[in-house]
Enzyme design. Structure first.
Site, PDB file in Angstrom:
ATOM      1  N   ASP A   1      -9.783  -5.850  -0.771  1.00 26.83           N
ATOM      2  CA  ASP A   1      -8.898  -5.337   0.097  1.00 26.83           C
ATOM      3  C   ASP A   1      -9.477  -4.529   1.051  1.00 26.83           C
ATOM      4  OD1 ASP A   1      -6.272  -3.028  -0.656  1.00 26.83           O
ATOM      5  OD2 ASP A   1      -6.791  -4.129   1.175  1.00 26.83           O
TER       6      ASP A   1
ATOM      7  N   ASP B   1       0.986  -1.129  -0.008  1.00 29.36           N
ATOM      8  CA  ASP B   1       0.015   0.239  -0.051  1.00 29.36           C
ATOM      9  C   ASP B   1       0.738   1.305  -0.027  1.00 29.36           C
ATOM     10  OD1 ASP B   1      -2.041  -1.951   2.195  1.00 29.36           O
ATOM     11  OD2 ASP B   1      -2.718  -1.016   0.358  1.00 29.36           O
TER      12      ASP B   1
HETATM   13  C1  DX5 Z   1      -6.149  -0.092   3.786  1.00 28.70           C
HETATM   14  C2  DX5 Z   1      -5.305  -0.894   2.828  1.00 28.70           C
HETATM   15  C3  DX5 Z   1      -5.343  -2.531   3.190  1.00 28.70           C
HETATM   16  C4  DX5 Z   1      -4.976  -3.061   4.752  1.00 28.70           C
HETATM   17  C5  DX5 Z   1      -5.878  -4.464   4.783  1.00 28.70           C
HETATM   18  O1  DX5 Z   1      -6.118   1.141   3.074  1.00 28.70           O
HETATM   19  O2  DX5 Z   1      -5.532  -1.045   1.759  1.00 28.70           O
HETATM   20  O3  DX5 Z   1      -4.604  -3.403   2.532  1.00 28.70           O
HETATM   21  O4  DX5 Z   1      -4.007  -2.869   4.939  1.00 28.70           O
HETATM   22  O5  DX5 Z   1      -5.503  -4.669   6.124  1.00 28.70           O
HETATM   23  P1  DX5 Z   1      -6.876  -5.259   7.070  1.00 28.70           P
HETATM   24  O6  DX5 Z   1      -6.960  -6.665   6.999  1.00 28.70           O
HETATM   25  O7  DX5 Z   1      -6.312  -4.838   8.441  1.00 28.70           O
HETATM   26  O8  DX5 Z   1      -7.950  -4.304   6.756  1.00 28.70           O
HETATM   27 ZN    ZN Z   2      -4.652  -2.249  -0.176  1.00 30.03          ZN
END
Ligand code: DX5
Ligand code: ZN
Length: 221
Positions: free
Chosen positions: A176, A35
């Site tokens: 996601d 990310d």
């Molecule tokens: C949020 C990110 C996700 C996040 C997923 O903006 O795009 O990738 O890190 O993590 P969890 O499983 O904690 O939602």
């Molecule tokens: Zn993400």
């Protein structure tokens, strides 16, 4: 096609990043979800472009799944060394000319994907289905790990799957955000293909990474 896993590296122990990536590679995980945030499109910053570039170093088979939560993401492609083998998601809400940005990703030999946030209608991706490898459906509001699932995410996932199937295009769906142990099987049954696993599953507190990965694959096969 069996479900593919893309662990969200922002949820890993960042002081052991090199070995974390090596471990996932050795476990045969398909993608590493990276990310990238600009503190404008989302109120958060994670890695700089140099880190995104260097995350390739330990990689042998695992591929970068780069999720760019930034306005005009093409400005970062050179420094990230976007190239063949990468999967790159850009936000429909963050690009002046989405077609041009998707084309630039493709011209670099990478797989272009369009990402939409929870308040963006799933129908808005229709005009891009000819140009993308996957649609990244945000099931949380972008910017932070550890959030609850956004309302109507499961219904949106089914609608998106239906929309893509009716288009006749061979486009995958990546989910996601809060892809938890409890949600991933239902997401699979509703048509998700690639699963971003973060703090609510693979990087949760109760599991060794190897066991968590094996458990995840058993739930999304
Ligand atoms: C949020 C990110 C996700 C996040 C997923 O903006 O795009 O990738 O890190 O993590 P969890 O499983 O904690 O939602
Ligand atoms: Zn993400």
């Amino acid at each position: 096609m069996a479900g593919k896993l893309s662990p969200s590296v922002m949820c890993a122990d960042l002081l052991k990043l090199y070995s974390e990536i090596e471990k996932l590679d050795k476990l045969g995980v398909e993608y590493l979800h990276i990310d990238f945030m600009d503190n404008k499109f989302v109120p958060n910053i994670t890695f700089d472009t140099n880190m995104v570039k260097n995350m390739k170093r330990p990689m042998k088979n695992i591929r970068r799944d780069i999720h760019i939560m930034a306005f005009e993401p093409q400005q970062f492609f050179d420094n990230m060394e976007i190239s063949e083998g990468d999967m790159v998601s850009v936000h429909l809400e963050a690009c002046e000319d989405v077609h041009a940005v998707l084309k630039e990703i493709k011209d670099r030999g990478a797989d272009p994907c369009i990402a939409i946030s929870p308040d963006t209608p799933v129908e808005s991706v229709s005009e891009y289905l000819d140009e993308v490898y996957a649609v990244l459906l945000m099931t949380v509001y972008p910017g932070f790990a550890g959030q609850p699932m956004a309302p109507k995410s499961m219904e949106r996932l089914s609608s998106l799957r239906k929309l893509i199937d009716e288009s006749g295009k061979d486009v995958l769906i990546e989910v996601d955000g809060h892809v938890s142990w409890d949600h991933c099987s239902e997401m699979r049954s509703r048509g998700a293909d690639i699963f971003v696993a973060g703090s609510s599953s693979v990087y949760g507190k109760d599991y060794e990474l190897k066991d968590a990965v094996e458990k995840f694959y058993s739930l999304v096969e």
